[in-house]
Write a protein that holds these residues in place. Structure first.
Motif, PDB file in Angstrom:
ATOM      1  N   ASN A 163      19.794 -32.242 -69.772  1.00 19.64           N
ATOM      2  CA  ASN A 163      18.768 -33.054 -69.125  1.00 19.64           C
ATOM      3  C   ASN A 163      18.413 -32.523 -67.742  1.00 19.64           C
ATOM      4  O   ASN A 163      17.324 -32.761 -67.233  1.00 19.64           O
ATOM      5  CB  ASN A 163      19.258 -34.503 -69.013  1.00 19.64           C
TER       6      ASN A 163
ATOM      7  N   THR B 194      13.100 -40.649 -64.987  1.00 18.43           N
ATOM      8  CA  THR B 194      12.943 -40.447 -66.426  1.00 18.43           C
ATOM      9  C   THR B 194      14.179 -40.960 -67.148  1.00 18.43           C
ATOM     10  O   THR B 194      15.311 -40.633 -66.772  1.00 18.43           O
ATOM     11  CB  THR B 194      12.734 -38.966 -66.766  1.00 18.43           C
TER      12      THR B 194
ATOM     13  N   GLY C  72      15.981 -41.052 -70.925  1.00 15.24           N
ATOM     14  CA  GLY C  72      15.969 -40.373 -72.209  1.00 15.24           C
ATOM     15  C   GLY C  72      17.007 -40.954 -73.151  1.00 15.24           C
ATOM     16  O   GLY C  72      18.125 -41.267 -72.743  1.00 15.24           O
TER      17      GLY C  72
ATOM     18  N   ASN D  79      11.593 -39.839 -74.282  1.00 18.21           N
ATOM     19  CA  ASN D  79      11.697 -39.791 -72.832  1.00 18.21           C
ATOM     20  C   ASN D  79      10.584 -40.649 -72.238  1.00 18.21           C
ATOM     21  O   ASN D  79       9.430 -40.585 -72.684  1.00 18.21           O
ATOM     22  CB  ASN D  79      11.565 -38.352 -72.319  1.00 18.21           C
TER      23      ASN D  79
END
Length: 649
Positions: A134, A172, A174, A646
């Motif tokens: 990531n 973000t 995910g 995401n």
């Protein structure tokens, strides 16, 4: 086991080569496809266009990672050329570039070495899964020796995993799941806050249990925490800081869940500081970093019945610096040096090291000791532009240590533009791999079964492995077509192996400089932009990797690998990118526990798709080995899938 025959293999090869040839032929309405020139920093330690650098390089961008739906670094590297990532039972993945051994590839994180396992059978095999995918911005791969800049281990090449840096305020989230593992991640970029810019990353992974013959993979939870920041000290001067933590609590089971099993509790901490600056003539940097891997392994014969354990602690501390200066319009000089120390304290050294003591766990007592190795090095490189067509890059590095002989590693690279959009590249260099602490000082006694004892002993008189290598490439673009053809040749001496003697149920192995290898081959890449959205690519690798003494083909390698790939990208902010590819593997040499050689042949069909629904939300889906091919010996597990999303806010 009988060798598996595939009478259509030669026909498939001819079909694949025919496609490659067709890709280079002109079409009636050739169109120019606009492409940005990718840059790479690993090949020369300076920023350079991929088309210009003589080295054989490949760049995997953040967008490539997203298109692949990569939930781990291994997945992101699946389409890399001439990189063998085959799994090996419970011990992770091979990382073999151009047919070299796994421990002859140098894996770096932002140019930093990582403390980790250093025995010939374990070095590097876990490393790619100990990186937070990531937080990866790009991966740069350099094939061929780069010891002239990076020193030991860079015989086969370098994989430099470059982490994300602060850009702009955003977050973000995910989520993903699949056959291999489940992931939950969070990325926070604070952007510029006064003179500071910060980014934070976390990744929580649950590795799924996979039954493999009589045992399983290592499965269980793994966590990552990453923090990095940049401080504007003055105009053109910055300070970078980082802290990274990885922890894993894994286990394996044998036969049944009620039988024997092993537990692995490992923790790695890394942190460092970099001072960098720019002048009118170039840039410079000075940095120091430290990382430590603590490993605890416990082995049970049955519930509550401990049979063995291991304790290990690996440490690396380094200080290095470099300066890049433009001396003239046609000369860019880069020079630098490093001091590094590696330390290993573990039960597999027993009493063969310093500071000997006894550790008792689960009613079992074992000796534990430590050893360290100091390294010093200096290097220099000149990027010499002789004309608009010819670039020469000579480089030279001197390495010294307190434990083994010094090494001098020269390299000369050349790029010649003999026509518009066509280039000839060639490299000649020498590389080396220093013997590790385990190879020098190991003293391990293990009883994998009650009736058998295995002893492995280090050798403080080992010499570094050495290689002499060259390659030559022809590459270019014409209209919508592009391609590259490379021949490479590596002559490796003083390979470190083991000599084994047996007395009854006891086998004793000692590390020695015993082998020589000749590894050569051909890499062929070709492709065509069918339109602004569709691109077809094909790749073929022929590998001739032999023990120079016996003439035998080296195990855990394929003589032929080739693939056909169809890429789609609508290049929209809210759109789709996808890859469909088929890979053939022919004559993959495998040696079983009874030292019997078998050559395997197989093919896999694979597919990934990434959909951006808007500027904030995207989803992806991937499936490997769609046709469900299974080969237990090669840990080819059949169909594997992954799906994830995401969301950025």
């Amino acid at each position: 086991m009988k060798r598996r025959k595939y009478p259509k293999a030669n026909k498939m090869m001819l079909v694949s080569l025919g496609i490659m040839t067709a890709l280079s032929l002109p079409i009636q309405a050739e169109e120019e496809i606009f492409q940005l020139d990718e840059t790479v920093v690993t090949a020369t330690r300076t920023e350079q266009k991929v088309k210009e650098t003589p080295a054989s390089v490949e760049v995997i961008t953040r967008k490539d990672i997203e298109t692949m739906g990569a939930e781990r670094v291994v997945t992101a590297l699946k389409l890399a050329l001439n990189l063998n990532l085959s799994e090996a039972s419970m011990v992770g993945n091979q990382v073999s570039l151009r047919g070299m051994n796994t421990n002859q590839t140098l894996i770096l994180i932002d140019g930093r070495r990582m403390a980790g396992e250093d025995a010939g059978s374990t070095a590097n095999v876990y490393e790619l899964d100990r990186v937070n995918i990531n937080n990866v911005e790009r991966i740069e791969i350099v094939r061929g020796p780069v010891s002239s800049l990076y020193g030991s281990e860079a015989l086969g090449g370098v994989i430099n995993i470059i982490m994300r840096k602060p850009e702009k305020p955003q977050s973000t989230i995910g989520l993903s799941t699949g056959s291999k593992q489940q992931n939950a991640s969070y990325h926070l970029d604070l952007g510029k806050q006064g003179k500071w810019a910060w980014t934070f990353d976390t990744l929580f992974t649950d590795i799924q249990k996979q039954r493999r013959s009589e045992t399983t993979n290592m499965y269980g939870p793994r966590q990552f925490y990453n923090i990095s920041g940049t401080y504007d000290l003055a105009e053109g001067k910055n300070i970078d800081v980082f802290y990274e933590r990885m922890s894993e609590h894994l286990k394996t089971t044998d036969y049944t869940d009620d039988g024997g099993r092993e537990y692995f509790t490992n923790t790695r901490n890394s942190y460092g500081l970099t001072y960098r600056g720019r002048t009118t003539r170039g840039n410079y940097e000075l940095r120091t970093y430290y990382n430590e891997l603590e490993k605890n392994t416990d082995q049970l014969e049955g519930p509550g019945s401990y049979s063995d354990f291991d304790r290990a602690n690996y440490k690396t501390w380094a200080i290095d610096g470099k300066n890049t200066m433009r001396l003239q319009d046609d000369h860019v000089l880069t020079f630098g040096g490093e001091y590094r120390t590696s330390e290993y304290r573990g039960t597999r050294l027993e009493d063969n090291g310093d500071a000997v003591s006894t550790v008792t766990e689960h009613g079992i007592s074992k000796s534990i000791s430590e050893k360290s190795v100091d390294y010093q090095a200096v290097y220099v490189q000149d990027e010499w532009k002789l004309s608009d067509k010819l670039l020469l890059i000579p480089s030279l590095r001197y390495d010294d240590s307190n434990r083994f002989e010094d090494s001098l590693s020269p390299k000369l690279g050349m790029t010649y533009h003999f026509a518009d959009n066509f280039r000839l590249k060639t490299n000649f260099g020498k590389g080396f791999k220093a013997p590790s602490i385990s190879e020098l000082y190991m003293k391990m006694t293990r009883r994998p079964i009650p009736t058998r004892t295995v002893i492995v002993i280090g050798n403080p008189d080992l010499k570094p492995e050495k290689s002499t290598s060259y390659d030559i490439s022809l590459e270019g673009e014409k209209g919508a077509a592009f391609g590259k053809l490379t021949y490479f040749d590596n002559d490796v001496t003083d390979l470190i192996g083991t000599e084994t003697t047996r007395a009854g149920s006891v086998s004793t192995s000692k590390y020695v400089n015993i082998d020589k290898a000749r590894i050569k081959g051909v890499e062929l890449e070709a492709g065509r932009h069918l339109s602004n959205n569709f691109t077809v690519k094909t790749a073929y690798t022929f590998l001739d990797a032999k023990n120079a003494k016996t003439g035998e083909f080296l195990q855990d390698r394929a003589k032929n690998r080739y693939s056909v790939q169809l890429h789609y990208d609508d290049a929209q902010r809210t759109g789709i990118s996808s890859i469909l590819w088929y890979e053939w593997v022919r004559d993959y040499r495998y040696k079983d526990d009874e030292d019997k050689d078998t050559d395997y042949n197989y093919g896999t069909l694979n597919f990934t798709i990434n959909k951006k629904w808007n500027e904030r939300y995207s989803t992806y889906f991937g499936v490997d080995n769609i046709l469900d091919k299974k080969i237990d010996e090669l840990v080819l597990e059949g169909r594997l899938w992954r799906v994830g999303m995401n969301y950025t806010f």
